[in-house]
Design a protein around this motif. Structure first.
Motif, PDB file in Angstrom:
ATOM      1  N   ALA A   1       0.814  -1.214   0.000  1.00  0.00           N
ATOM      2  CA  ALA A   1       0.000   0.000   0.000  1.00  0.00           C
ATOM      3  C   ALA A   1       0.846   1.261   0.000  1.00  0.00           C
ATOM      4  N   SER A   2       2.101   1.160   0.432  1.00  0.00           N
ATOM      5  CA  SER A   2       2.967   2.337   0.501  1.00  0.00           C
ATOM      6  C   SER A   2       3.641   2.661  -0.834  1.00  0.00           C
ATOM      7  N   LEU A   3       3.491   1.781  -1.827  1.00  0.00           N
ATOM      8  CA  LEU A   3       4.158   1.960  -3.117  1.00  0.00           C
ATOM      9  C   LEU A   3       3.165   2.437  -4.176  1.00  0.00           C
ATOM     10  N   PRO A   4       3.613   3.223  -5.147  1.00  0.00           N
ATOM     11  CA  PRO A   4       2.696   3.836  -6.113  1.00  0.00           C
ATOM     12  C   PRO A   4       1.808   2.849  -6.864  1.00  0.00           C
ATOM     13  N   HIS A   5       2.330   1.710  -7.254  1.00  0.00           N
ATOM     14  CA  HIS A   5       1.547   0.731  -8.007  1.00  0.00           C
ATOM     15  C   HIS A   5       1.067  -0.434  -7.152  1.00  0.00           C
ATOM     16  N   GLY A   6       1.232  -0.339  -5.850  1.00  0.00           N
ATOM     17  CA  GLY A   6       0.717  -1.359  -4.961  1.00  0.00           C
ATOM     18  C   GLY A   6       1.404  -2.702  -5.102  1.00  0.00           C
ATOM     19  N   ALA A   7       0.686  -3.741  -4.735  1.00  0.00           N
ATOM     20  CA  ALA A   7       1.239  -5.089  -4.719  1.00  0.00           C
ATOM     21  C   ALA A   7       0.395  -6.029  -5.554  1.00  0.00           C
ATOM     22  N   PHE A   8       1.045  -7.084  -6.034  1.00  0.00           N
ATOM     23  CA  PHE A   8       0.357  -8.198  -6.685  1.00  0.00           C
ATOM     24  C   PHE A   8       0.948  -9.478  -6.113  1.00  0.00           C
ATOM     25  N   VAL A   9       0.113 -10.472  -5.913  1.00  0.00           N
ATOM     26  CA  VAL A   9       0.532 -11.744  -5.323  1.00  0.00           C
ATOM     27  C   VAL A   9       0.508 -12.831  -6.383  1.00  0.00           C
ATOM     28  N   PHE A  10       1.581 -13.603  -6.434  1.00  0.00           N
ATOM     29  CA  PHE A  10       1.637 -14.802  -7.262  1.00  0.00           C
ATOM     30  C   PHE A  10       1.954 -15.962  -6.330  1.00  0.00           C
ATOM     31  N   THR A  11       1.028 -16.907  -6.199  1.00  0.00           N
ATOM     32  CA  THR A  11       1.228 -17.975  -5.227  1.00  0.00           C
ATOM     33  C   THR A  11       0.873 -19.332  -5.798  1.00  0.00           C
ATOM     34  N   SER A  12       1.621 -20.340  -5.374  1.00  0.00           N
ATOM     35  CA  SER A  12       1.286 -21.726  -5.697  1.00  0.00           C
ATOM     36  C   SER A  12       0.384 -22.331  -4.629  1.00  0.00           C
ATOM     37  N   ASN A  13       0.125 -21.590  -3.575  1.00  0.00           N
ATOM     38  CA  ASN A  13      -0.715 -22.094  -2.492  1.00  0.00           C
ATOM     39  C   ASN A  13      -2.184 -22.073  -2.895  1.00  0.00           C
TER      40      ASN A  13
END
Length: 291
Positions: free
Chosen positions: A119-131
């Motif tokens: 949330a602190s970064l301009p483009h936010g986060a994306f998750v890539f998971t095998s779970n």
């Protein structure tokens, strides 16, 4: 495009002493500060601090499922679409237990740290998971920014399959006998044809998994990735036995922070490997970024 200057990072040893761990985390914090987005790559190891098993080897799997150990049934044999044909109650006993376990598990503090970092970064986060456990959704991550590359235990499909339909498992309430690892009848059924339903996840030797949901997630990821210029990748608990997450993280042409107590090595100049658990390192990283 701004190029990230990599600090020197010799290949890590099997573990860090306290000073070495602090130095590695400090290097990781520098990489995060230079980023405009966060890609989170997550394997089974991220859930260990929440109390989830990672099934490392047959003995780890059998410790979690003694009835299957008594019968000599290996993980690759029960986590297999053939098990739903050979013994549906046992197959659903295994997956039903996991479904109930994941529903009851509270994501550890590290998930909140990652969420705040994104949330602190301009483009936010994306998750890539095998779970397949849905822990990122439970932790409050945007479902539209998660790739569940191997599917989700919280969704079902037909075992045949009779159609391309994938539906939520919300109505399934598993009743599993712990002494036999079998699930009580009635077992989940396909609402279209009445055949046995199964979790919509990629199993071993699986030619019937329906990939449309995961493919749509990946399409959203590629659109996000195209907008990002200076991502940093934080990979947590992703092993080499099933290397889906590691491969994706290594091909981003971005600084890689690999957090893995057993397999932390990174290619020279690509980032930093930290031989410790996810929660411990994320707490230290939060402190380093606050200073």
């Amino acid at each position: 495009m701004k190029r990230t200057r990599m600090p020197p990072d010799p290949r890590p040893r099997a573990g860090h002493d306290e000073a070495g761990l602090d130095a590695a985390v400090a290097r990781a914090a520098d990489l995060v500060r230079d980023a405009d987005a966060l890609l989170i790559g997550a394997g089974a190891g991220i859930g260990v601090d929440s109390g989830l098993p990672d099934f490392r080897g047959d003995h780890g799997f059998w410790r979690a499922y003694p009835p299957l150990a008594a019968r000599g049934i290996r993980f690759v044999e029960i986590a297999n679409p053939h098990s739903f044909e050979a013994d549906p109650a046992l197959a659903w006993g295994f997956y039903g237990h996991r479904l109930a376990l994941y529903r009851a598990t509270v994501p550890h503090e590290g998930f909140a740290i990652l969420k705040a970092l994104g949330a602190s970064l301009p483009h936010g986060a994306f998750v890539f998971t095998s779970n397949v456990d849905g822990q990122f959704q439970r932790a409050g991550f945007d479902p539209g920014r998660i790739v569940e590359y191997h599917g989700s235990i919280h969704h079902l499909q037909c075992t045949r399959p009779c159609s391309d339909a994938i539906w939520a498992a919300d109505t399934v309430t598993p009743q599993v006998d712990p002494s036999t690892c079998t699930m009580a009848l009635p077992l989940p059924a396909c609402p279209r044809c009445g055949a046995l339903a199964r979790p919509s996840i990629l199993m071993f030797n699986d030619s019937r998994w329906l990939q449309a949901r995961s493919e749509a997630q990946y399409t959203r990821f590629t659109a996000w990735r195209a907008q990002v210029q200076r991502p940093v990748v934080i990979e947590l608990g992703a092993g080499t036995d099933i290397p889906s997450v590691r491969r994706l993280c290594e091909t981003q042409r971005a600084p890689l922070i690999r957090i893995n107590p057993r397999e932390p090595a990174v290619a020279a100049g690509s980032g930093v490997g930290i031989a410790a658990g996810a929660l411990d390192v994320l707490r230290r990283l939060r402190t380093a970024l606050a200073n």
